[in-house]
Each structure stands twice: as structure tokens, then as C-alpha cells.
Scaffold this motif. Sequence first.
Motif, PDB file in Angstrom:
ATOM      1  N   LEU A 219      15.404  71.856  37.282  1.00 36.16           N
ATOM      2  CA  LEU A 219      16.323  72.454  36.469  1.00 36.16           C
ATOM      3  C   LEU A 219      16.282  73.746  36.795  1.00 36.16           C
ATOM      4  O   LEU A 219      15.353  74.463  36.820  1.00 36.16           O
ATOM      5  N   ASN A 220      17.651  74.536  36.962  1.00 38.30           N
ATOM      6  CA  ASN A 220      17.470  75.847  37.127  1.00 38.30           C
ATOM      7  C   ASN A 220      18.545  76.640  36.344  1.00 38.30           C
ATOM      8  O   ASN A 220      19.563  75.911  36.053  1.00 38.30           O
ATOM      9  N   VAL A 221      18.012  77.550  35.474  1.00 35.21           N
ATOM     10  CA  VAL A 221      18.921  78.244  34.438  1.00 35.21           C
ATOM     11  C   VAL A 221      18.959  79.942  34.708  1.00 35.21           C
ATOM     12  O   VAL A 221      17.869  80.238  35.361  1.00 35.21           O
ATOM     13  N   VAL A 241       9.211  67.574  29.242  1.00 36.61           N
ATOM     14  CA  VAL A 241       8.919  69.077  29.854  1.00 36.61           C
ATOM     15  C   VAL A 241       9.863  70.080  29.216  1.00 36.61           C
ATOM     16  O   VAL A 241      11.140  69.633  28.918  1.00 36.61           O
ATOM     17  N   ILE A 242       9.395  71.238  29.139  1.00 37.89           N
ATOM     18  CA  ILE A 242      10.315  72.381  28.302  1.00 37.89           C
ATOM     19  C   ILE A 242      10.412  73.564  29.495  1.00 37.89           C
ATOM     20  O   ILE A 242       9.754  73.694  30.310  1.00 37.89           O
ATOM     21  N   LEU A 243      11.520  74.140  29.346  1.00 40.16           N
ATOM     22  CA  LEU A 243      12.093  75.396  30.231  1.00 40.16           C
ATOM     23  C   LEU A 243      12.086  76.270  28.910  1.00 40.16           C
ATOM     24  O   LEU A 243      12.959  76.384  28.331  1.00 40.16           O
ATOM     25  N   PHE A 244      11.272  77.613  29.099  1.00 40.25           N
ATOM     26  CA  PHE A 244      11.147  78.614  27.952  1.00 40.25           C
ATOM     27  C   PHE A 244      11.132  79.984  28.635  1.00 40.25           C
ATOM     28  O   PHE A 244      10.486  80.097  29.622  1.00 40.25           O
ATOM     29  N   ALA A 245      12.169  80.885  28.086  1.00 36.92           N
ATOM     30  CA  ALA A 245      11.993  82.053  28.356  1.00 36.92           C
ATOM     31  C   ALA A 245      12.167  83.029  27.172  1.00 36.92           C
ATOM     32  O   ALA A 245      12.912  82.853  26.354  1.00 36.92           O
ATOM     33  N   GLN A 246      11.252  84.079  26.978  1.00 39.62           N
ATOM     34  CA  GLN A 246      11.296  84.854  25.864  1.00 39.62           C
ATOM     35  C   GLN A 246      12.371  85.985  25.971  1.00 39.62           C
ATOM     36  O   GLN A 246      12.956  86.165  26.807  1.00 39.62           O
ATOM     37  N   VAL A 247      12.631  86.618  24.752  1.00 43.67           N
ATOM     38  CA  VAL A 247      13.742  87.394  24.748  1.00 43.67           C
ATOM     39  C   VAL A 247      13.222  88.804  25.453  1.00 43.67           C
ATOM     40  O   VAL A 247      12.140  89.189  25.670  1.00 43.67           O
ATOM     41  N   SER A 248      14.268  89.309  26.296  1.00 43.80           N
ATOM     42  CA  SER A 248      13.963  90.281  27.158  1.00 43.80           C
ATOM     43  C   SER A 248      15.289  91.121  27.529  1.00 43.80           C
ATOM     44  O   SER A 248      16.269  90.655  27.037  1.00 43.80           O
ATOM     45  N   ASP A 249      15.085  92.475  28.026  1.00 43.33           N
ATOM     46  CA  ASP A 249      16.161  93.309  27.966  1.00 43.33           C
ATOM     47  C   ASP A 249      16.918  92.991  29.262  1.00 43.33           C
ATOM     48  O   ASP A 249      18.098  93.405  29.607  1.00 43.33           O
ATOM     49  N   GLN A 254      15.309  81.127  35.647  1.00 45.00           N
ATOM     50  CA  GLN A 254      14.069  80.346  35.317  1.00 45.00           C
ATOM     51  C   GLN A 254      14.382  79.028  36.076  1.00 45.00           C
ATOM     52  O   GLN A 254      15.471  78.494  35.889  1.00 45.00           O
ATOM     53  N   SER A 255      13.260  78.212  36.258  1.00 41.64           N
ATOM     54  CA  SER A 255      13.183  76.795  36.825  1.00 41.64           C
ATOM     55  C   SER A 255      12.241  75.846  36.378  1.00 41.64           C
ATOM     56  O   SER A 255      11.150  76.492  35.879  1.00 41.64           O
ATOM     57  N   GLN A 256      12.451  74.782  36.390  1.00 43.05           N
ATOM     58  CA  GLN A 256      11.546  73.526  35.824  1.00 43.05           C
ATOM     59  C   GLN A 256      11.785  72.634  36.925  1.00 43.05           C
ATOM     60  O   GLN A 256      13.028  71.979  37.072  1.00 43.05           O
ATOM     61  N   SER A 257      10.497  71.798  37.416  1.00 46.20           N
ATOM     62  CA  SER A 257      10.741  70.688  38.270  1.00 46.20           C
ATOM     63  C   SER A 257       9.606  69.497  37.803  1.00 46.20           C
ATOM     64  O   SER A 257       8.607  69.922  37.297  1.00 46.20           O
ATOM     65  N   LEU A 258       9.858  68.297  37.896  1.00 45.58           N
ATOM     66  CA  LEU A 258       8.944  67.259  37.761  1.00 45.58           C
ATOM     67  C   LEU A 258       9.359  66.192  38.647  1.00 45.58           C
ATOM     68  O   LEU A 258      10.528  65.939  39.139  1.00 45.58           O
TER      69      LEU A 258
END
Length: 303
Positions: A219-221, A241-249, A254-258
Motif C-alpha cells: 500500500l502506497n499513499v 497492519v497499520i500505515l501511519f504518518a504524523q502531522v507535518s508541514d 508513505q508505504s506498507q507491505s506484508l
Amino acid sequence: MSIVFLKDSLEVPLRPMSGRARGNMGSRGLRLGLASCLLLAFACGPVLGRAPRGPQELQEQEGTEEPPLDHAERDEKNHEKYSPRQGEDEPASRCFRCCDPGTPVFQAVPVPQINITILKGEKGDRGDRGLQGKYGKTGSAGARGHTGPKGQKGSMGAPGDRCKNHYAAFSVGRKKPLHSNDYYQTVIFDTEFVNLYGHFNMFTGKFYCYVPGIYFFTLNVHTWNQKETYLHIMKNGEEVVILFAQVSDRSIMQSQSLMLELRDQDEVWVRLFKGERENAIFSDEFDTYITFSGYLVKHALEP
């Protein structure tokens, strides 16, 4: 020899006898004595007559006796004496001695034999199987045998069937951004790159497994500025599984694989989750920033 004594049964009273009485008594006693002598002569006469009267008579008597016989002659004489004469039937109940000559020999009567085969009955039913006994101890492994000679090359076999390969793969994307309006929101994809055999449903946004085995997913976002990114890859309603990204300027990729082992009719999809802050993923109509892909690595029936 028997001697008879006579006794006068008359009792005479003791009283003085006269001379005439004494004379009568004497004549009476004389008669009793003569009677006693006659009786003794009659009794002892036969006994005295049996004895030999002199040496001459003894010699004559010895000359008339038969000489003694030996054992064989005595047995023969006894046999002639006690054996039946000619023309006479032997008595039915007669006793014999084992030492007598001519003892009849009786033949042994044979014992009747029974043929057991005619008494054998029919074969019975088989009985129930008994309980299994205890297992014995495992013996030690024997030594490895010698390698045998190489065999001859066999003939070529008939051609086999064509190898059947199993395939399953998909790859989809999304060109529109997505903001979380509720807590659980399924990500729907609008772009189809690869959808082999149509296993990925574009209307529900879910992949349905029709070929069991091991699959690889990725998964890519693209994150949004000043917004949080919070997604899950789901399997049959469970978060895997989780794909997480914090608040940023700045926005970032972001990617996740399994890898997952799926069975027939299992479902895999992506879900957007609303947290404490605003949750969103970025994309536009000119470029595809969100992709979701998967393919079969190994079929379940393969060794």
C-alpha cells in the motif's frame, strides 16, 4: 480212641451194713468191673489192629508201596488225572494254573476303534479379535546395506499433461483525495492497472481470494500537509497492519507491505480510520498518488 466211664447213679446211704449186705456189694462190684473191661476192649480193638504186628509185616507193606515220582512224572500224572477223558467235554467253569502244562491260551479281544472323522462337526464362526498387546521396545537401527548395481535405462514414457499454473494478481489506484468523515471508511479505488480474472472488486474496494495460497500486498499513499494519515490493511474484518504518518508541514510518501496466507473467499481491503485529529490522504486528477497491489506467491496445493 474214646473211653466211656460208667458211674453208678444210685446214692447209698452211709450206714452200718450187715454181713449179707457186704456179700451183695462184693458181687455187684465184680459185675461192674467186668463190664468196664469189655467196654475198653471194644474201644481199643480197632486202634490196636492198625499197627503192624512184626518186622515181616513191615517189609511186606514197604514192598507193596510205589516208588516216589519226580516232578515231571508227578505233573504228567496230575494232568492225566484231572484232564478230561476222550469223548468228554471240558467243564465250562474250570480253574487253571499258569504252571500246569497244556493251559489254554486265550486270544486277546481287539479293542473296537472309533473313526473320529465321522464325529467331526462343522467349522464354527470366527471369534472376536482379542485386545492388542503392549508394544515392544524399539530395536536399534541396523547397519546400512551395500549399494546395489545401477539398473538399466528405462524406456521413454508417454508425454504428460501440460503443467497447470495458478495465477492471481491485481494493482489499483486512486486519483481523488480522501478525508475521513466517520470512524471507519473503506478506501475505494477508481483506477485499474491489473485485475487478473477480476478478483478485485472495484465497487466494494475489496480483493476476494479464489486461489488459496500465500499472497504479497503493498500500500502506497501521499500524506496531506498539517493532517494526520491513519490507515489499516484489513483481512475479514480484522486489522492486520497499520500505515501511519504524523502531522507535518510537508507532505511525504508513505508505504506498507506484508504477506498473508489466504483461504478461499477471504477478503482484503484498506480502511481509513478517524483519530483525534483530521485524517486524510492526498491525490489529484493528473497524477495517481494512492496505489494498492497484491499477487499470489505460492499456491496452497503446491508442495
